[in-house]
Scaffold this motif. Structure first.
Motif, PDB file in Angstrom:
ATOM      1  N   GLU A   1       0.829  -1.204   0.000  1.00 19.43           N
ATOM      2  CA  GLU A   1       0.000   0.000   0.000  1.00 19.43           C
ATOM      3  C   GLU A   1       0.864   1.254   0.000  1.00 19.43           C
ATOM      4  OE1 GLU A   1      -3.195   0.219  -0.496  1.00 19.43           O
ATOM      5  OE2 GLU A   1      -3.269  -1.969  -0.696  1.00 19.43           O
ATOM      6  N   ASP A   2       1.974   1.214   0.732  1.00 17.15           N
ATOM      7  CA  ASP A   2       2.899   2.365   0.738  1.00 17.15           C
ATOM      8  C   ASP A   2       3.484   2.586  -0.650  1.00 17.15           C
ATOM      9  OD1 ASP A   2       2.428   2.668   3.431  1.00 17.15           O
ATOM     10  OD2 ASP A   2       4.237   1.578   4.053  1.00 17.15           O
TER      11      ASP A   2
ATOM     12  N   ARG B   1      -6.673  -1.438  -7.590  1.00 20.88           N
ATOM     13  CA  ARG B   1      -6.459  -2.887  -7.604  1.00 20.88           C
ATOM     14  C   ARG B   1      -7.647  -3.600  -8.252  1.00 20.88           C
ATOM     15  NH1 ARG B   1      -4.323  -5.258  -1.970  1.00 20.88           N
ATOM     16  NH2 ARG B   1      -4.654  -7.156  -3.215  1.00 20.88           N
TER      17      ARG B   1
ATOM     18  N   ARG C   1      -7.839  -8.892  -5.153  1.00 23.52           N
ATOM     19  CA  ARG C   1      -8.659  -7.741  -4.753  1.00 23.52           C
ATOM     20  C   ARG C   1     -10.121  -8.150  -4.607  1.00 23.52           C
ATOM     21  NH1 ARG C   1     -11.266  -4.933  -2.618  1.00 23.52           N
ATOM     22  NH2 ARG C   1     -11.507  -2.659  -2.665  1.00 23.52           N
TER      23      ARG C   1
END
Length: 703
Positions: free
Chosen positions: A170-171, A184, A189
């Motif tokens: 996520e970063d 995503r 997902r």
């Protein structure tokens, strides 16, 4: 003595509520699972083919697929931002590889990506992308023709737990800025979105269903005491069942998630039946005695309703699916827990909060009673009409078509759903198929014989040659996804349109298979993919569920004959139980709607629930026949059964209807089918069953 009795009731309730609190505390660790693959596990050719593919080429379901969008990815700013994102992802902890348009090899130098070809390195990004689209047919599966969207596959390090690699990923995605947006898509997902929707079901929808059921009890009985007596046992049953499920390590998945709502609503219905019996007795008896007599009269019927619904769940054990076997297990055990919770909790609650003499509830459903009585007076015509309707519905049910619609498992209104629609519109499809090509030369690497065979397959799939380096680089994620390390096979990806209709994945797979067969390549190729495997396997499961359903029907029919000691009474009870299910199935046939896995499960469970009203009416008849002759006993049983049957049907419909608001369409479809069957079962039991009972008892009395 009275104080001692009240203290004992309080003590019993305190213990039960303490166990409920413990179950709720344990259930806080209940894990949500969005992966449906366990449902499809088995020994079938289709499943084993997909399983072998993942063993050789990697578990594609764990890949993180990204849709990167911009006004024009060929614009210098967008192209630079896209390259920066790819570099950031490759350096992200927990990522072992990234597949994108930069991974596509150059036919002139297969060890080099096409976009790094020296001859085009100085061209503007838009021209480089256009050259790629013109010269590499495979690129159209990854990049939209207008360059507004491209797909990127991030391959995770599977040695790192999902929860540990989620944060760094996520970063890395957060670095995407400026002219590009990243969302995503893909199976991972989808599974995450399903898990989030399941959490919403447990934390929001089930409490709402409980509150609505209590408000209905308050409205229909016009008594806060009724609401208290009927409200607590379902909560006790739910916490015990969820606590046990968590303790056993069974996650909540899209199939199992139906169980808590079923348990809560059925427990509430049992409470209504028991409370109704207590309130009638307490109109002229002390509460303690009223409770004892009501329990004595009601428990056989409530035990049988629990048993028949559990039997419907247990029929799922006949289907070769681990998830459906788990559903059978949890459903049957949960129903036993609900039955215990009702009979352990209602009596002490009633003794504490009820007073005698009790005022009878305001709703007697007089119009319904009159209409049911009128139908009974025309028993011959009604009975013949019911038998005729059953024959028509049985004939109609033979035209039922099993089917699969992946869209039923995509959360509605989510960012995932919206992004998937854009991918589907921009590319040949958002789904993935894989054509596995057996190596012509089993030696490791890409041999000349392999290259010739791949060229032939490529001309069928992509209308062009396939560029592969001679050596399989073990460090290249793209090559590991395309070529088996031992040189035994190659996997060629294809974009396919998502869906289950004539233009969906399975239709596309049939077309590809036909083209490969025409080219003489069917013996050395096979087609697989998650959606394709799901479509074939779920159709098989639906067919097995139909067999299980009819076996459950047969078991209930035999059980009815044994318990009633009458084949005629068993036949009479069989008709109103089957008509609601076949009517719903007939509606699916008339509307050209396939019977999906969700629908097949719903109809099987609904049959177990539909039997409940029949059993309660038979129990009333059993009691009435102690003092009244046949025809009068039927009228008395019908008169006594109308209020609890109507009230519980309303509560069942209300409780299940809350699931219409689930983000998972499959859950809403399940609720719609069950509520339809419950409604029709109520009508059949009140307006048809008494006429059939009259026919059966008349024959018995004449003997």
């Amino acid at each position: 003595m009275a104080m001692s009795s009240r203290a004992a009731q309080f003590a019993v309730l305190a213990v039960l509520l303490a166990l409920s609190a413990l179950g709720g505390w344990v259930a806080l660790d209940l894990r949500m699972e969005g992966d449906l693959s366990a449902t499809l596990e088995g020994e079938s050719v289709t499943y084993q083919r997909f399983h072998r593919f993942e063993e050789v080429f990697g578990e594609v379901g764990q890949d993180v697929v990204l849709a990167v969008e911009a006004d024009d990815l060929g614009a210098p700013e967008s192209f630079a931002a896209f390259e920066d994102l790819l570099i950031e992802l490759q350096l992200t902890e927990g990522v072992t590889g990234v597949i994108s348009v930069f991974s596509l090899p150059d036919p002139e130098a297969p060890s080099t990506p096409f976009l790094r070809r020296p001859a085009i390195a100085d061209l503007p990004p838009a021209e480089r992308l256009e050259r790629m689209l013109d010269e590499l047919p495979m690129s159209a599966d990854l990049l939209a023709a207008d360059r507004s969207l491209t797909l990127v596959t991030v391959i995770p390090d599977r040695s790192i737990p999902v929860t540990d690699r989620a944060g760094p990923l996520e970063d890395g995605l957060a670095t995407a800025e400026g002219p590009i947006t990243v969302n995503r898509v893909g199976l991972s997902r989808l599974q995450l979105g399903v898990a989030q929707a399941l959490t919403q079901n447990q934390l929001v929808l089930i409490p709402i269903a409980n509150v609505l059921s209590n408000l209905l009890a308050l409205l229909l009985f016009r008594s806060w005491r009724a609401a208290v007596v009927c409200a607590i046992p379902p909560v006790v049953a739910l916490t015990w069942a969820l606590g046990l499920q968590t303790a056993r390590g069974i996650p909540m998945d899209p199939i199992v998630t139906m169980v808590p709502t079923i348990l809560m609503v059925l427990a509430f219905a049992d409470c209504v039946h028991l409370y109704h019996a207590i309130s009638k007795k307490a109109a002229h008896l002390p509460v303690d005695r009223a409770v004892s007599e009501a329990v004595s009269e009601s428990w056989p019927a409530l035990f049988l309703t629990t048993f028949t619904t559990a039997l419907a769940f247990l029929s799922l054990l006949l289907v070769g699916s681990p998830t459906l076997n788990t559903l059978a297990d949890l459903g049957a055990i949960g129903l036993a827990i609900a039955f215990a919770a009702v009979f352990l909790t209602v009596p002490p609650l009633a003794r504490l909060v009820l007073t005698s003499p009790m005022k009878q509830q305001s709703f007697h459903f007089t119009p319904v009673r009159r209409a049911a009585g009128a139908a009974l007076r025309h028993r011959r015509a009604v009975g013949l009409g019911g038998m005729g309707l059953l024959a028509v519905l049985v004939a109609l049910s033979t035209r039922t078509e099993p089917g699969y619609d992946m869209n039923q498992h995509i959360p509605t209104g989510s960012d995932f759903s919206a992004t998937l629609d854009r991918v589907e519109a921009a590319l040949p499809g958002s789904d993935r198929l894989y054509v596995v090509v057996a190596a012509a030369d089993p030696a490791p690497g890409v041999q000349e014989a392999d290259r010739a065979r791949l060229a032939a397959v490529g001309s069928v799939l992509y209308d062009g040659a396939i560029a592969l380096p001679s050596d399989v680089d073990a460090s290249s994620e793209l090559m590991r996804r395309v070529a088996a390390e031992d040189g035994s096979a190659f996997a060629l990806p294809l974009s396919a349109p998502l869906g289950s209709d004539g233009a969906g994945t399975q239709a596309y797979a049939r077309d590809i298979s036909a083209r490969l067969d025409d080219a003489g390549l069917s013996e050395v190729t096979e087609i697989t993919g998650y959606s394709l495997m799901s479509y074939i396997e779920i159709r098989r499961l639906v067919q097995e569920l139909r067999v299980a359903f009819y076996l459950a029907v047969a078991c209930v029919a035999v059980l009815s004959a044994v318990l009633m000691r009458s084949v005629r009474l068993a036949i009479a009870s069989f008709v109103p139980n089957l008509i609601p299910i076949l009517a719903v199935e007939g509606w699916l046939v008339l509307t050209n709607t396939p019977l999906t896995l969700t629908g097949a499960i719903a109809l099987t469970v609904a049959f177990g629930i539909a039997v409940d009203d029949t059993i309660h009416l038979m129990n009333r008849l059993r009691i009435a026949r102690r003092t009244l002759p046949g025809p009068q006993a039927i009228e008395a049983a019908l008169d006594a059964a109308v209020p609890p049957v109507v009230i519980t049907s309303i509560i069942l419909v209300t409780g299940f209807s809350v699931s219409f608001f689930s983000q998972l369409p499959a859950i809403g479809i399940f609720a719609g089918l069950v509520t339809s069957a419950v409604t029709l079962a109520c009508l059949a039991d009140l307006f048809l069953f008494p006429s059939l009972l009259a026919w059966a008892t008349e024959k018995e009395d004449n003997r």
